[in-house]
Scaffold this active site. Structure first.
Site: not given
Ligand code: TEU
Length: 548
Positions: A32, A36, A40, A213, A268
């Site tokens: 940080d 705050d 960041d 993601d 992912e």
């Molecule tokens: O995560 C996708 C995901 O399916 C899991 O890791 C999810 O966090 C878990 O099933 C919940 O218990 C990605 C991101 O890494 C995560 O931080 C986000 O919340 C999610 O996508 C949505 O964008």
């Protein structure tokens, strides 16, 4: 010891993402700069030298885009701007320039499955059924019985449908995650085009790539059929595996590869099997890399890790898909916490767990950094952090993931490097033992987990067999995992040109195990200056790297 499983070598000239060690920064909790209580971009910039010292090659920075923060940045309301909480575009440019000057690549998060419900696209789409952007999201008419359009459940609340009824326009909209995260409809060509533009925006600014993601979400069966009863209740994001996604990934690949400078995408693909993940990359097709999560969920057991390695070889090798290894990220309990909890459930007494906790995490680090594939280190893992205890009145995450997102303690001072002023406190409590388990204290202690990570990364970098060698699982006593990494002709000369071979031994048990003696100890999980010759006795929860 008989070999029973071999992965091929990587040819010379492997792309950087196959030889790099990645480091995940979760920006809210890294550092940080403005007091705050939330991290960041300037905070990250201020610690780049620390990351270069650690020896990592590339950063993946979790979302810092404009966001109402319903999912702490994974609900994006403007893909092409920095949220004021984190800084501004000029600050990002400074961060990127400084990282590049230090030889660190920077990969940013890209959230293509859904936007925030505050994104102008969704505001427009939900303004009327006639909105030109209506079809940018997934809408369905009410059913006669008032039930949601199908049985999909939302990822964070398995008792809740993945649908919200939008009263003003009288239709349901789909959200695999929170209601505040409506799913984009990638069947609409304008969505694909707009999302490609967001990639170009950051590629033009000079980022080295993206962590995409839940990227397997960008294709869905347009019929949106019910999930079969045997998996009903599993979040649909863990089941969605549609052919059309592969075409969309090929377009993304072409776009990214069209830029100079070796840009990349690590996806992912949150599917439950390595075999399914494997179909999303390999030999220059689709993603450059994909996360493989079974090792992240694997318990601290030699047989289970062996199975993870065998599965990875079997699924990825024939496709020429390069493995990735992850022990931790911002969505799951940290390794120590995970192993400790599992041990407690299995009846291990608290004293034993306390004694074994750090040792297990250290041995796991040696595994992570010596397996064949690209390792991803999650911030604070290199300090051996446990999850924070987050009291109910400070819990904020809809997915219950606060513990692993605790701020990184930087030093032993009262605020641990989080300069909070009048009544401001960090957005989450700090992890346990921050007085001793912090960056400055561990940097001053050669025996710390931090120094182990640094030594392991340095050994990896200077040992061709560890970077790109083949991996052969070896027979070993119960509770021990053993593998050999080799390049070239396999002669153990320690010379890159003549070939190189090292052996990794990991004892997952709480007692010493006798294995074949001999060889030089290059790295030990528990000792900065280990014995020179390996005695053949592998201590409890100990990992060693040997040159035999
Ligand atoms: O995560 C996708 C995901 O399916 C899991 O890791 C999810 O966090 C878990 O099933 C919940 O218990 C990605 C991101 O890494 C995560 O931080 C986000 O919340 C999610 O996508 C949505 O964008």
């Amino acid at each position: 010891m008989a070999a029973d499983e071999t992965e091929g070598e990587v040819p010379d000239g492997a792309p950087w993402w196959e030889t790099a060690v990645f480091y995940q920064v979760y920006p809210r909790s890294f550092a940080d700069s403005d007091g705050d209580g939330v991290g960041d971009l300037e905070g990250i910039r201020g610690h780049l030298a620390d990351l270069a010292w650690l020896g990592v090659d590339a950063l993946w920075i979790s979302p810092f885009f404009r966001s109402p923060m319903a999912d702490f940045g994974y609900d994006v309301s403007d893909y092409c701007d920095v949220d004021p909480l984190f800084g501004d575009l000029a600050g990002f440019d400074r961060l990127l320039a400084d990282a590049h000057a230090l030889g660190l690549r920077v990969v940013i998060d890209w959230v293509p499955n859904h936007t925030s419900d505050q994104h102008p696209w969704f505001v427009d789409a939900s303004s009327s059924r006639d909105s030109p952007r209506r079809d940018w999201y997934v809408w369905r008419d009410p059913t006669p019985d008032g039930a949601p359009p199908n049985n999909w459940v939302s990822a964070f609340d398995l008792s809740a449908p993945a649908w919200t009824f939008h009263e003003p326009t009288g239709q349901w909209y789909l959200h695999l995650f929170e209601a505040a995260q409506p799913d984009l409809n990638w069947d609409e060509p304008a969505v694909e085009a707009a999302m490609h533009d967001t990639l170009r925006f950051w590629l033009d600014r000079g980022v080295d790539g993206f962590r995409a993601d839940v990227v397997h979400g960008i294709g869905k069966d347009p019929a949106l059929p019910d999930d079969p009863p045997e998996v009903a209740g599993v979040p649909h994001c863990a089941l969605n595996d549609e052919p059309v996604t592969h075409e969309r990934l090929r377009s993304i690949r072409a776009l990214v590869d069209g830029y100079p400078g070796d840009r990349m995408v690590v996806g992912e693909v949150f599917l439950l099997s390595t075999d399914a993940v494997a179909t999303y990359y390999g030999r220059g097709d689709e993603l450059h890399l994909a996360f493989n999560f079974p090792p992240l969920f694997a318990p601290w057991r030699a047989d289970r890790w062996r199975a993870c390695i065998e599965d990875t070889v079997r699924a990825l090798d024939p496709r020429g898909a390069w493995p990735t290894w992850v022990l931790a990220n911002h969505d799951n309990p940290r390794p120590r916490t995970r192993y400790d909890r599992a041990a407690a459930r299995a009846g291990e007494d608290a004293g034993t767990t306390a004694r074994r906790s750090e040792a297990r995490a250290r041995a796991a680090a040696v595994l992570l950094l010596t397996l064949r594939g690209t390792p991803f280190v999650y911030q604070g893992e290199e300090l051996g952090l446990c999850d924070a205890e987050v009291p109910p009145d400070r819990q904020v995450d809809p997915g219950g993931r606060d513990g692993c997102r605790a701020p990184v303690p930087w030093d032993a001072t009262g605020d641990h490097g989080w300069p909070t002023g009048s009544g401001v406190r960090t957005w989450l409590p700090l992890p346990p033992e921050a007085d001793t388990r912090n960056r400055a204290s561990e940097a001053a202690d050669p025996d710390s987990v931090l120094h182990l990570y640094r030594r392991a990364i340095a050994l990896r970098r200077s040992t061709p067999a560890l970077v790109r060698g083949s991996c052969t699982l070896l027979d070993a006593p119960d509770g021990v995992l053993a593998y050999r990494r080799s390049v070239g002709d396999g002669v153990a000369e320690g010379s890159a040109t003549d070939g190189d071979t090292v052996e990794v031994l990991v004892n997952f048990t709480d007692g010493p195990v006798e294995v074949t003696p001999g060889g030089t100890v290059l790295l030990a999980s528990d000792d900065p200056s280990p014995e020179a010759r390996f005695t053949g006795v592998l201590g409890p929860d100990r990992a060693v790297v040997l040159r035999r």
